[in-house]
Enzyme design. Structure first.
Site, PDB file in Angstrom:
ATOM      1  N   ASN A 103      37.623  40.290  42.592  1.00 34.36           N
ATOM      2  CA  ASN A 103      38.516  40.842  43.478  1.00 34.36           C
ATOM      3  C   ASN A 103      39.651  39.697  43.773  1.00 34.36           C
ATOM      4  O   ASN A 103      39.207  38.442  43.957  1.00 34.36           O
ATOM      5  CB  ASN A 103      37.637  41.534  44.522  1.00 34.36           C
ATOM      6  CG  ASN A 103      37.163  42.598  44.395  1.00 34.36           C
ATOM      7  OD1 ASN A 103      37.160  43.175  43.308  1.00 34.36           O
ATOM      8  ND2 ASN A 103      36.105  42.905  45.191  1.00 34.36           N
ATOM      9  N   ASP A 105      41.370  39.731  46.883  1.00 35.16           N
ATOM     10  CA  ASP A 105      41.639  40.226  48.092  1.00 35.16           C
ATOM     11  C   ASP A 105      41.107  39.258  49.288  1.00 35.16           C
ATOM     12  O   ASP A 105      41.417  39.261  50.162  1.00 35.16           O
ATOM     13  CB  ASP A 105      40.921  41.424  48.382  1.00 35.16           C
ATOM     14  CG  ASP A 105      39.526  41.811  48.220  1.00 35.16           C
ATOM     15  OD1 ASP A 105      39.169  42.858  47.665  1.00 35.16           O
ATOM     16  OD2 ASP A 105      38.873  40.740  48.435  1.00 35.16           O
ATOM     17  N   HIS A 120      39.483  36.378  38.950  1.00 37.60           N
ATOM     18  CA  HIS A 120      40.487  36.804  38.551  1.00 37.60           C
ATOM     19  C   HIS A 120      41.757  36.337  39.531  1.00 37.60           C
ATOM     20  O   HIS A 120      42.978  36.810  39.464  1.00 37.60           O
ATOM     21  CB  HIS A 120      40.715  38.128  38.613  1.00 37.60           C
ATOM     22  CG  HIS A 120      39.843  38.932  37.669  1.00 37.60           C
ATOM     23  ND1 HIS A 120      39.398  40.099  37.515  1.00 37.60           N
ATOM     24  CD2 HIS A 120      39.641  38.525  36.473  1.00 37.60           C
ATOM     25  CE1 HIS A 120      38.664  40.476  36.458  1.00 37.60           C
ATOM     26  NE2 HIS A 120      38.766  39.411  35.765  1.00 37.60           N
ATOM     27  N   CYS A 128      55.406  29.605  41.200  1.00 38.39           N
ATOM     28  CA  CYS A 128      56.848  29.850  40.562  1.00 38.39           C
ATOM     29  C   CYS A 128      56.894  29.550  39.267  1.00 38.39           C
ATOM     30  O   CYS A 128      56.236  28.571  38.666  1.00 38.39           O
ATOM     31  CB  CYS A 128      57.839  28.758  41.267  1.00 38.39           C
ATOM     32  SG  CYS A 128      59.449  28.442  40.530  1.00 38.39           S
ATOM     33  N   CYS A 151      63.545  26.997  44.393  1.00 36.64           N
ATOM     34  CA  CYS A 151      64.019  26.321  43.268  1.00 36.64           C
ATOM     35  C   CYS A 151      64.837  27.203  42.671  1.00 36.64           C
ATOM     36  O   CYS A 151      65.595  27.111  41.459  1.00 36.64           O
ATOM     37  CB  CYS A 151      63.293  25.561  42.167  1.00 36.64           C
ATOM     38  SG  CYS A 151      62.188  26.920  41.178  1.00 36.64           S
ATOM     39  N   GLY A 188      29.721  47.087  43.051  1.00 38.86           N
ATOM     40  CA  GLY A 188      31.074  47.669  42.904  1.00 38.86           C
ATOM     41  C   GLY A 188      31.711  47.493  41.717  1.00 38.86           C
ATOM     42  O   GLY A 188      33.293  47.110  41.859  1.00 38.86           O
ATOM     43  N   SER A 190      32.814  48.528  37.542  1.00 40.54           N
ATOM     44  CA  SER A 190      32.356  49.616  36.523  1.00 40.54           C
ATOM     45  C   SER A 190      31.941  48.707  35.258  1.00 40.54           C
ATOM     46  O   SER A 190      31.482  49.271  34.216  1.00 40.54           O
ATOM     47  CB  SER A 190      33.551  50.096  36.044  1.00 40.54           C
ATOM     48  OG  SER A 190      34.775  49.253  35.824  1.00 40.54           O
ATOM     49  N   GLU A 216      27.964  55.293  41.342  1.00 41.74           N
ATOM     50  CA  GLU A 216      28.291  55.784  40.020  1.00 41.74           C
ATOM     51  C   GLU A 216      27.353  54.935  38.942  1.00 41.74           C
ATOM     52  O   GLU A 216      27.246  53.637  39.154  1.00 41.74           O
ATOM     53  CB  GLU A 216      29.557  55.883  39.411  1.00 41.74           C
ATOM     54  CG  GLU A 216      30.454  56.728  40.423  1.00 41.74           C
ATOM     55  CD  GLU A 216      30.389  58.111  40.408  1.00 41.74           C
ATOM     56  OE1 GLU A 216      30.515  58.846  41.437  1.00 41.74           O
ATOM     57  OE2 GLU A 216      29.832  58.823  39.283  1.00 41.74           O
TER      58      GLU A 216
HETATM   59  N1  APR Z   1      30.503  50.636  46.901  1.00 40.07           N
HETATM   60  C1  APR Z   1      30.205  50.260  45.624  1.00 40.07           C
HETATM   61  N2  APR Z   1      30.897  50.771  44.433  1.00 40.07           N
HETATM   62  C2  APR Z   1      31.708  51.572  44.554  1.00 40.07           C
HETATM   63  C3  APR Z   1      32.236  52.009  45.919  1.00 40.07           C
HETATM   64  C4  APR Z   1      31.424  51.682  47.071  1.00 40.07           C
HETATM   65  N3  APR Z   1      31.785  51.907  48.257  1.00 40.07           N
HETATM   66  N4  APR Z   1      33.040  52.727  45.609  1.00 40.07           N
HETATM   67  C5  APR Z   1      33.569  52.753  44.015  1.00 40.07           C
HETATM   68  N5  APR Z   1      32.302  51.989  43.710  1.00 40.07           N
HETATM   69  C6  APR Z   1      32.405  51.736  42.221  1.00 40.07           C
HETATM   70  C7  APR Z   1      32.783  52.619  41.260  1.00 40.07           C
HETATM   71  O1  APR Z   1      31.725  53.722  41.021  1.00 40.07           O
HETATM   72  C8  APR Z   1      33.171  51.859  39.922  1.00 40.07           C
HETATM   73  O2  APR Z   1      32.109  51.605  39.007  1.00 40.07           O
HETATM   74  O3  APR Z   1      33.001  50.597  41.769  1.00 40.07           O
HETATM   75  C9  APR Z   1      33.611  50.382  40.805  1.00 40.07           C
HETATM   76  C10 APR Z   1      35.183  50.051  40.662  1.00 40.07           C
HETATM   77  O4  APR Z   1      35.478  49.909  39.150  1.00 40.07           O
HETATM   78  P1  APR Z   1      36.707  49.321  38.907  1.00 40.07           P
HETATM   79  O5  APR Z   1      37.697  50.247  39.564  1.00 40.07           O
HETATM   80  O6  APR Z   1      36.870  49.491  37.282  1.00 40.07           O
HETATM   81  O7  APR Z   1      36.747  47.793  39.262  1.00 40.07           O
HETATM   82  P2  APR Z   1      36.290  46.562  38.334  1.00 40.07           P
HETATM   83  O8  APR Z   1      35.013  46.843  38.073  1.00 40.07           O
HETATM   84  O9  APR Z   1      36.473  45.711  39.780  1.00 40.07           O
HETATM   85  O10 APR Z   1      37.656  46.174  37.676  1.00 40.07           O
HETATM   86  C11 APR Z   1      37.515  45.277  36.814  1.00 40.07           C
HETATM   87  O11 APR Z   1      39.621  45.309  36.001  1.00 40.07           O
HETATM   88  O12 APR Z   1      41.573  46.236  36.512  1.00 40.07           O
HETATM   89  C12 APR Z   1      41.043  44.994  36.336  1.00 40.07           C
HETATM   90  O13 APR Z   1      41.449  42.964  36.982  1.00 40.07           O
HETATM   91  C13 APR Z   1      41.224  44.171  37.477  1.00 40.07           C
HETATM   92  O14 APR Z   1      39.370  42.888  38.361  1.00 40.07           O
HETATM   93  C14 APR Z   1      39.501  44.230  38.055  1.00 40.07           C
HETATM   94  C15 APR Z   1      38.914  44.576  36.698  1.00 40.07           C
END
Ligand code: APR
Length: 251
Positions: A103, A105, A120, A128, A151, A188, A190, A216
């Protein structure tokens, strides 16, 4: 679920070199949408057209207008949730050594965690393209698109676009921590984007216990995760941390 959380807390309470890998899901309950799945950002906009370095270099104005400007509005409002604060508490207890986060953030640091590897990058800074100066995002004038440095150079977020390499320091440190950890909390993500998604595999190959928190199933759930806790980080982490505290108190 309660008995699984109890069992997981027992293992976590014994850990001394736990590491966490976090993704967009841990910040969903802070109002930041995920990238994939239901309501994901990449369902609305094509990441290869708006989040790839070639797309940015070809047309920075469009990428700023379509992606970056909105990201700024969402991130400006976001605050840590119990998922983030739970990890900060585990660090305070001496159980968690570091967080590897995908993240941008800054919410882990805002929650009080000291050792965060920003795999990331971080959206709080812009760089710049001409003079390489770093400028705080909060100070960037969005009245001009794309925003420019004093600049005259075009500003880009200090984040990793698709098509870019992970900086050497962040990559090697993350691989070393993953190989040395005794427990890895995977929260959290994927687990589909490399090389971040390979960290739990490195940890598993070196004997760590893998705890996964996600509502999931992911590619890790069936074969890599030892303890899949299916649910939101904001609701599971406080219960897990409370249980760890009880186990530590009983010692
Ligand atoms: N708590 C825990 N997990 C959650 C929640 C929650 N409240 N809500 C959703 N999720 C899960 C989803 O089920 C999913 O598996 O978080 C995951 C989010 O997956 P992505 O959106 O693919 O995010 P991420 O794995 O961080 O993506 C990796 O991809 O797009 C690029 O650079 C970007 O850092 C990012 C990277």
């Amino acid at each position: 679920m309660s008995s699984l959380i109890e069992h997981t807390a027992k293992i976590l309470a014994k850990a001394t070199r736990a590491v966490a890998l976090t993704g967009a899901g841990i910040s969903v309950e802070s109002g930041i949408p995920p990238f994939r799945g239901k309501g994901g950002l990449w369902e609305k906009i094509d990441p290869m057209r708006y989040a790839h370095i070639d797309a940015f270099m070809d047309d920075p104005e469009t990428v700023w207008n379509v992606l970056i400007k909105d990201m700024k509005h969402v991130l400006d409002r976001a605050r840590p949730n119990p998922g983030h604060t739970g990890l900060a508490e585990l660090e305070e207890m001496g159980i968690l050594t570091s967080i590897i986060t995908q993240n941008v953030d800054g919410l882990h640091q805002m929650a009080g965690t000291r050792d965060v590897i920003e795999f990331h990058g971080n959206f709080a800074w812009q760089r710049c393209l001409a003079c390489n100066q770093s400028i705080e995002t909060a100070k960037v004038d969005l009245g001009q698109m794309p925003p420019r440095c004093g600049c005259g150079g075009i500003l880009r977020p200090n984040c990793i676009f698709f098509g870019e390499l992970i900086p050497h320091r962040e990559l090697t440190r993350s691989q070393q921590l993953s190989a040395a950890c005794d427990v890895m909390l995977v929260i959290g993500t994927s687990a589909t984007v490399q090389p971040a998604a390979s960290m739990p595999v490195i940890a598993k190959q070196n004997g760590a216990v893998i705890i996964e928190i996600n509502p999931e199933p992911t590619p890790l759930t069936a074969h890599i995760s030892d303890l899949p806790l299916m649910g939101g980080a904001g609701s599971i982490m406080p219960r897990l941390v409370a249980s760890v505290r009880r186990h530590l108190a009983d010692r």
